[in-house]
Design a protein around this motif. Structure first.
Motif, PDB file in Angstrom:
ATOM      1  N   VAL A   3       4.519  10.797   9.319  1.00  0.00           N
ATOM      2  CA  VAL A   3       3.717   9.907  10.166  1.00  0.00           C
ATOM      3  C   VAL A   3       3.451   8.576   9.450  1.00  0.00           C
ATOM      4  N   THR A   4       3.128   8.628   8.167  1.00  0.00           N
ATOM      5  CA  THR A   4       2.890   7.401   7.410  1.00  0.00           C
ATOM      6  C   THR A   4       4.163   6.560   7.321  1.00  0.00           C
ATOM      7  N   GLY A   5       5.284   7.190   7.062  1.00  0.00           N
ATOM      8  CA  GLY A   5       6.551   6.469   7.027  1.00  0.00           C
ATOM      9  C   GLY A   5       6.885   5.828   8.362  1.00  0.00           C
ATOM     10  N   ALA A   6       6.581   6.529   9.453  1.00  0.00           N
ATOM     11  CA  ALA A   6       6.830   5.976  10.789  1.00  0.00           C
ATOM     12  C   ALA A   6       5.933   4.776  11.059  1.00  0.00           C
ATOM     13  N   LEU A   7       4.689   4.835  10.617  1.00  0.00           N
ATOM     14  CA  LEU A   7       3.790   3.690  10.792  1.00  0.00           C
ATOM     15  C   LEU A   7       4.269   2.475  10.010  1.00  0.00           C
ATOM     16  N   VAL A   8       4.702   2.701   8.791  1.00  0.00           N
ATOM     17  CA  VAL A   8       5.210   1.596   7.972  1.00  0.00           C
ATOM     18  C   VAL A   8       6.463   1.008   8.619  1.00  0.00           C
ATOM     19  N   ALA A   9       7.347   1.871   9.104  1.00  0.00           N
ATOM     20  CA  ALA A   9       8.549   1.384   9.786  1.00  0.00           C
ATOM     21  C   ALA A   9       8.189   0.610  11.050  1.00  0.00           C
ATOM     22  N   VAL A  52      -6.433   8.013   0.084  1.00  0.00           N
ATOM     23  CA  VAL A  52      -7.214   7.687  -1.115  1.00  0.00           C
ATOM     24  C   VAL A  52      -8.445   8.593  -1.203  1.00  0.00           C
ATOM     25  N   LEU A  53      -9.156   8.745  -0.097  1.00  0.00           N
ATOM     26  CA  LEU A  53     -10.342   9.616  -0.109  1.00  0.00           C
ATOM     27  C   LEU A  53      -9.973  11.061  -0.402  1.00  0.00           C
ATOM     28  N   SER A  54      -8.879  11.521   0.163  1.00  0.00           N
ATOM     29  CA  SER A  54      -8.433  12.897  -0.097  1.00  0.00           C
ATOM     30  C   SER A  54      -8.032  13.088  -1.553  1.00  0.00           C
ATOM     31  N   ALA A  55      -7.340  12.104  -2.123  1.00  0.00           N
ATOM     32  CA  ALA A  55      -6.939  12.206  -3.524  1.00  0.00           C
ATOM     33  C   ALA A  55      -8.153  12.216  -4.441  1.00  0.00           C
ATOM     34  N   LEU A  56      -9.153  11.390  -4.132  1.00  0.00           N
ATOM     35  CA  LEU A  56     -10.378  11.370  -4.939  1.00  0.00           C
ATOM     36  C   LEU A  56     -11.125  12.698  -4.820  1.00  0.00           C
ATOM     37  N   ALA A  57     -11.205  13.238  -3.622  1.00  0.00           N
ATOM     38  CA  ALA A  57     -11.896  14.515  -3.422  1.00  0.00           C
ATOM     39  C   ALA A  57     -11.157  15.650  -4.132  1.00  0.00           C
ATOM     40  N   ALA A  58      -9.838  15.626  -4.068  1.00  0.00           N
ATOM     41  CA  ALA A  58      -9.055  16.671  -4.723  1.00  0.00           C
ATOM     42  C   ALA A  58      -9.165  16.566  -6.249  1.00  0.00           C
ATOM     43  N   ALA A  59      -9.250  15.344  -6.772  1.00  0.00           N
ATOM     44  CA  ALA A  59      -9.372  15.165  -8.209  1.00  0.00           C
ATOM     45  C   ALA A  59     -10.711  15.702  -8.710  1.00  0.00           C
ATOM     46  N   GLY A  64       0.817  -1.211   0.000  1.00  0.00           N
ATOM     47  CA  GLY A  64       0.000   0.000   0.000  1.00  0.00           C
ATOM     48  C   GLY A  64       0.846   1.254   0.000  1.00  0.00           C
ATOM     49  N   TYR A  65       1.928   1.235   0.770  1.00  0.00           N
ATOM     50  CA  TYR A  65       2.836   2.384   0.806  1.00  0.00           C
ATOM     51  C   TYR A  65       3.518   2.568  -0.555  1.00  0.00           C
ATOM     52  N   ALA A 115      -1.964   2.278   9.776  1.00  0.00           N
ATOM     53  CA  ALA A 115      -1.467   2.444   8.407  1.00  0.00           C
ATOM     54  C   ALA A 115      -2.613   2.338   7.405  1.00  0.00           C
ATOM     55  N   ALA A 116      -3.559   1.422   7.656  1.00  0.00           N
ATOM     56  CA  ALA A 116      -4.728   1.309   6.777  1.00  0.00           C
ATOM     57  C   ALA A 116      -5.581   2.570   6.851  1.00  0.00           C
ATOM     58  N   LEU A 117      -5.721   3.130   8.036  1.00  0.00           N
ATOM     59  CA  LEU A 117      -6.464   4.387   8.190  1.00  0.00           C
ATOM     60  C   LEU A 117      -5.779   5.515   7.427  1.00  0.00           C
ATOM     61  N   ALA A 118      -4.455   5.582   7.527  1.00  0.00           N
ATOM     62  CA  ALA A 118      -3.704   6.607   6.794  1.00  0.00           C
ATOM     63  C   ALA A 118      -3.871   6.418   5.285  1.00  0.00           C
ATOM     64  N   GLY A 119      -3.794   5.177   4.815  1.00  0.00           N
ATOM     65  CA  GLY A 119      -3.960   4.915   3.377  1.00  0.00           C
ATOM     66  C   GLY A 119      -5.359   5.230   2.894  1.00  0.00           C
ATOM     67  N   GLY A 120      -6.360   4.842   3.671  1.00  0.00           N
ATOM     68  CA  GLY A 120      -7.746   5.148   3.297  1.00  0.00           C
ATOM     69  C   GLY A 120      -8.008   6.637   3.259  1.00  0.00           C
ATOM     70  N   THR A 121      -7.461   7.356   4.236  1.00  0.00           N
ATOM     71  CA  THR A 121      -7.611   8.811   4.253  1.00  0.00           C
ATOM     72  C   THR A 121      -6.952   9.438   3.034  1.00  0.00           C
TER      73      THR A 121
END
Length: 131
Positions: free
Chosen positions: A88-94, A121-128, A48-49, A113-119
């Protein structure tokens, strides 16, 4: 049509590929140690990362939202928010990788990490859609 050299090379795929390979190695090490389920979760987090990094590989700069205003302060705020999310995402993956290799429970970090990824994805879709 002319294509800029920086968009033609495979250089922008290197980091996502390394992250994905690291996920496969971590999963293999954990599976060899008899923790196949933990290895699959770690692989999923790293995949996912890698997907997030691959999605962002062609970003020349951050988009500026009117919600932050305009000008230098808005750009500085947006960059600071993006850098905070990246760290923060990098720290979670580590944390998933380190805890998995230590033999500790990785599920709290995997859920974050799943919460960060879902957030993301939703942000990218909203921005698009806003463009």
């Amino acid at each position: 049509m002319w294509i800029a050299p920086e968009n033609r090379g495979a250089g922008r795929w290197v980091v996502p590929a390394i992250v994905l390979c690291a996920g496969a190695v971590v999963a293999g090490v954990l599976a060899a140690d008899g923790r196949g389920g933990t290895g699959l979760v770690a692989l999923a987090v790293l995949a996912g990362y890698a997907a997030a990094l691959a999605y962002r590989r062609n970003e020349p700069a951050l988009t500026i939202s009117e919600g932050f205003g305009s000008g230098h302060r808005a750009r500085a705020h947006l960059r600071a928010a993006a850098m905070t999310g990246d760290v923060v995402t990098g720290a979670l993956v580590a944390a998933v990788v380190v805890q998995g290799l230590r033999g500790a429970d990785i599920m709290p970090y995997a859920w974050l990490a799943a919460l960060a990824g879902g957030t993301y994805v939703l942000s990218a879709l909203a921005a698009a859609r806003a463009l």
